[in-house]
Write a protein that holds these residues in place. Sequence first.
Motif, short mmCIF file in Angstrom:
data_model
loop_
_atom_site.label_atom_id
_atom_site.label_comp_id
_atom_site.label_asym_id
_atom_site.label_seq_id
_atom_site.Cartn_x
_atom_site.Cartn_y
_atom_site.Cartn_z
N ASP A 1 -26.59 -9.59 -8.91
CA ASP A 1 -25.57 -9.22 -7.91
C ASP A 1 -26.23 -8.88 -6.57
O ASP A 1 -25.74 -9.27 -5.50
N ILE A 2 -27.37 -8.19 -6.61
CA ILE A 2 -28.06 -7.84 -5.37
C ILE A 2 -28.60 -9.09 -4.70
O ILE A 2 -28.57 -9.23 -3.48
N MET A 3 -29.08 -10.05 -5.52
CA MET A 3 -29.59 -11.29 -4.96
C MET A 3 -28.50 -12.00 -4.14
O MET A 3 -28.76 -12.51 -3.05
N VAL A 4 -27.28 -11.99 -4.67
CA VAL A 4 -26.16 -12.61 -3.95
C VAL A 4 -25.94 -11.92 -2.61
O VAL A 4 -25.73 -12.58 -1.58
N LEU A 5 -26.04 -10.61 -2.60
CA LEU A 5 -25.84 -9.87 -1.36
C LEU A 5 -26.98 -10.11 -0.39
O LEU A 5 -26.77 -10.29 0.81
N MET A 6 -28.19 -10.13 -0.91
CA MET A 6 -29.34 -10.32 -0.03
C MET A 6 -29.37 -11.74 0.54
O MET A 6 -29.85 -11.96 1.64
N ASN A 7 -28.83 -12.68 -0.20
CA ASN A 7 -28.75 -14.06 0.31
C ASN A 7 -27.54 -14.27 1.19
O ASN A 7 -27.27 -15.40 1.63
N ASN A 8 -26.77 -13.21 1.40
CA ASN A 8 -25.56 -13.31 2.22
C ASN A 8 -24.53 -14.28 1.67
O ASN A 8 -23.77 -14.89 2.42
N ASP A 9 -24.51 -14.43 0.35
CA ASP A 9 -23.48 -15.26 -0.25
C ASP A 9 -22.18 -14.50 -0.40
O ASP A 9 -21.15 -15.08 -0.75
N ALA A 10 -22.23 -13.20 -0.19
CA ALA A 10 -21.01 -12.39 -0.26
C ALA A 10 -21.29 -11.04 0.38
O ALA A 10 -22.45 -10.67 0.56
N ASN B 1 -23.98 -1.09 -19.38
CA ASN B 1 -25.10 -0.23 -19.74
C ASN B 1 -25.89 0.20 -18.51
O ASN B 1 -27.09 0.44 -18.61
N GLY B 2 -25.25 0.22 -17.34
CA GLY B 2 -25.88 0.77 -16.15
C GLY B 2 -26.66 -0.20 -15.29
O GLY B 2 -27.19 0.21 -14.25
N THR B 3 -26.75 -1.48 -15.69
CA THR B 3 -27.55 -2.41 -14.89
C THR B 3 -27.13 -2.48 -13.42
O THR B 3 -28.00 -2.43 -12.54
N ALA C 1 -28.58 -1.46 -7.78
CA ALA C 1 -28.31 -0.90 -6.45
C ALA C 1 -29.37 0.12 -6.08
O ALA C 1 -29.81 0.19 -4.93
N ALA C 2 -29.79 0.91 -7.08
CA ALA C 2 -30.77 1.97 -6.78
C ALA C 2 -32.09 1.39 -6.28
O ALA C 2 -32.70 1.88 -5.34
N VAL C 3 -32.56 0.31 -6.94
CA VAL C 3 -33.87 -0.24 -6.56
C VAL C 3 -33.80 -1.08 -5.29
O VAL C 3 -34.82 -1.49 -4.75
N SER C 4 -32.60 -1.33 -4.79
CA SER C 4 -32.47 -2.16 -3.60
C SER C 4 -31.73 -1.44 -2.47
O SER C 4 -31.34 -2.08 -1.49
N ASN C 5 -31.52 -0.14 -2.64
CA ASN C 5 -30.91 0.67 -1.58
C ASN C 5 -29.45 0.30 -1.27
O ASN C 5 -28.95 0.57 -0.18
N HIS C 6 -28.78 -0.36 -2.20
CA HIS C 6 -27.37 -0.70 -1.97
C HIS C 6 -26.48 0.41 -2.51
O HIS C 6 -26.94 1.37 -3.12
N ILE C 7 -25.18 0.26 -2.26
CA ILE C 7 -24.21 1.24 -2.72
C ILE C 7 -23.40 0.63 -3.85
O ILE C 7 -22.83 -0.45 -3.69
N MET D 1 -28.67 5.27 -1.73
CA MET D 1 -29.98 5.80 -1.35
C MET D 1 -30.90 5.96 -2.57
O MET D 1 -31.74 6.87 -2.59
N GLY D 2 -30.72 5.15 -3.55
CA GLY D 2 -31.62 5.16 -4.69
C GLY D 2 -31.36 6.28 -5.70
O GLY D 2 -32.12 6.43 -6.65
N VAL D 3 -30.30 7.07 -5.49
CA VAL D 3 -29.97 8.14 -6.43
C VAL D 3 -28.51 7.99 -6.88
O VAL D 3 -27.79 7.15 -6.36
#
Lengths: 93, 510, 389
Positions: free
Chosen positions: C79-88, C97-99, C104-110, C360-362
């Motif tokens: 999901d983060i890859m999609v956001l980082m590639n600006n596909d969405a 199970n929290g994935t 989001a935590a490891v990539s600073n997303h919300i 913010m990673g938390v």
Amino acid sequence: MDKDSLKGLERLNQLALTPQQVDDTLAFFQLRQAEWDALAGIDTSDVERMVHVAPMETVVREDVVSEPFDRDELLEGAPDAMDGYWQVPYVLE
Amino acid sequence: MASNEIIMGMAASTLGTPVADASDLTLGPSGTAYETVIGLEVHVELATKSKLFCSCANESGAEQNTHVCPACCGMPGMLPVTNKRVVELGMTAGMMLHCHINRTTTFDKKSYYYPDLPCSYQVTQWFAPICVNGSVHIETSKGGKDIRIKQIHMEEDAGKLVHSAWTNTTMVDFNRTSVPLCEIVSQPDMRSAEDVVAYLERLRALLRFAKVSECRFERGTMRCDVNLSVRPAGSDALGVRTEMKNMNSISAIERAIAYEVKRHIDAIETGSEELVQETRGWDDEKGVSFSMRNKETAADYRYFPDPNIMPVVIDDAWYASVEAALPDFPEVVRARYIDELGLSEYDADILSGSRACSDVFNAAYAVCGQAKETANWIISNCLGFLNRKQLTADELDIDGTALGKLIKLVADGTVSSANAKRILAALFDGETDPEAYAKRSGLIIGEGADDLVPGVIAKVLAANAADVEAYRGGREKALQPLIGKCMKELRGNCDPKALRQQIIDAINAG
Amino acid sequence: MYIALDDLILTKDLPTTGGSLMLKGYYSPFDAEVATRLTGAGHEITCKAAVGEFACDLLGETNFMGPTVDVDGNLCGGDIMVLMNNDAEAVVGLDVNGTPRRSAAVSNHICLKTSYGIVSRYGTIPLACSGESVYVTGVTSATCQDVLESIAGHDPKDGTSLPQERCVAAATPGEVPATVGVCRSLVEAAGPDVQARIQKVIAKLEARGVRVEWVDDSMLLAAKPAWNILMPAELCNNVSRYDGVKYGYRSQDYETIDELYTNSRTEAFGDVLKTVILFGSDVLFTHNYLAKYDRAMRMRRLVVERFQELFAQYDALLMPACSKLAFTPADVEADKFIAFQENLFTAPASISGLPALVAMGVQFMGPHGSDANLLRLSASLGACAWKEV
């Protein structure tokens, strides 16, 4: 959990593990057992089980028939279909 | 306010078992007398419009996989939502069988693999079945006794498999998946095939009467598994139990029981085979039971509560509304027909024998107030009509109020009884207003016919001088063909008694 | 807005694989309710985001096509890859199970995992139904709030869907949390980079006048062992329908129905999933049920009651989302079941059905229905994927 019991679980779940997967699975079982055993001090005998985290009662619907789904659409992804049936190897009953 | 405590059915081992009648015992080759102990698990398909957890139609006989949605063919994503009517029919069944209704009832998943189970699990009730601890009274040649019901629970049906030997494949039809069932589990209180037949017939009568299920073995809407064991007469302990399935009729069940009792006794006395607790199928053609045991040990079904289905809580208002909708028991209806309405036992038996007949009778009687007439109409005419179409009394489907109105029309003389039968045929077609139908079809006596009658009489007398002379000469019988011809001309639209008199008057006058 | 759905959300027009070879190329005959509501609200669904095989893993690495790795060589959720590639601009999916929260935590997303029952699960691939819920991940809190408003609402097709008023209330911003409890044991269980991050966030909170206190969260530590029993059991049961008969993958190698089942599932499922299936079925065995599955349901109640006590004193709780702020393929090679250790931090929200917000990673948690309030909190802290903490 041992290899024999694990074989029984495999059959029940229609899976066949490689020897490596068997070892990894047995290790997983042990870790889970250990972390569960670590909670042995917590008494749950008087605690009611919680099946639903946002409980409601009697969520029911009226006895009404809806539009049927198209059989061809449902069978489209079937690995083997015949005459509107899903098809599998002959099952002796 | 009833307690919300969930009560489970009593375990067989805690029950005192009823004492066997000597004539129920079977002698083994050694001369030892054995008692047969039987418990039944009966599945009935509930008479709802839609399935238990999805809105597909609950209809048998449809082309394969035409009443199927992603939920009931095992595709991911659709969630189960309980059909309210299923709960009501479960309650109804429990009330008819004198059970305690658990006011909080829940659904659980039961896991196993079989091609007719699309999700590889069945949703059933394991932890809190809807009804427990009831009873059914039966009468047999040995007298009367109560067969105790351990529990009734709701569950989904599985699909159907069609085996094709020539393509060496099995074809799967999910139309029947998730059709709602009630499973009725008895205590092992039966001691003979006669007990079993009486129990099944009584169950069927009660459930049909309450419109819970059509309960037809030949259509698979009632199925029965027989749990059977034998023990030496006088023993308290239960013997090895086998479960038999696939008996398609009550008579097949009788044959299966007879065979299995003998097989058990032979095994015990001669050691011809080992008796093990197992499931056995019945082959009615060959007249034998055969083991259906898997090579592996019995599967553990791993029951757990279905997290997607909320508990059903039956409050006082809901309970009362289902109770209010219960029919009287068939024997109460029968007694009322005999004692209050003066019907014969024969008539009362037939009318109270099916809910359809008694409903039609009650509605018709309420309109016309003539018990015997109404009974005759139903038994002779309606059931005769059904018979010719090879339908049973349960399938009587006419408007009872309309029948009552029709009977009144005949009593009033508005319509002749000959024409009334034509109108009855219309009722079978769905007509609910017999008078309007009669008007439309010109079947009302005297409607404009008064003008016609003298003309018709004159015409017929003129054309049948010989009969007129014969009558004048003293031959009463000569009147009959004259009446018949006038009736034909008038298309039956007349009062036969009045017509007869009018013809006599006309003959005397001319 | 352009929105992606993760591959646990069923769609008619795009395939839904659940991350597994078993459902490669599977087209659902119907759309998920969230998809219908998003398009109904005027958003456009652009693509599907890859997930780990039936959501069992750390960061999507068990997807049948392989792990997703970012430019730094760290594991990255699909999901983060999609956001980082600006596909969405946002991704909507299912948190089992929290994935998604770890991603989001490891990539600073919300990432907001919604309160159980306020967003319909109709049309999501069912896995651990007693606790899984829909999440939305975006670059800013405002994005997530926008999506939340589009998808929250009662759905009669979902028997666990809460009444409309509760769904609307959860999506309606109320008071910004003014008191935050910091979960001592969970923070101590995390690594130094996460602990340092927690301190930074505490400082930010206090700078905005939020009262911050350390709390005794020891009962919450029971969530992981209990969820590690409930989730595999339910998941095992929910994936038993994937048998090669009706749709999806079927082995070429079979003669009997038994072989069809076993070979199809063995060939199509990865090894982590197989282990989870076997373990999950074991805890449901008659001789294990009371001591395992049944007791885990009671443990759940104790966790939920502890949360209720804490939320009577604090508007929100602060805890780590994972033990460190970056994971590499080497971490998974060392322990392919690492997710079952890392979910120490995500299981409390999974097992209780309470909302959890990663920013913010938390991770912040709040009482049931405080979804929009948590987003207000992250907004007030200036959380944004492009802004370093």
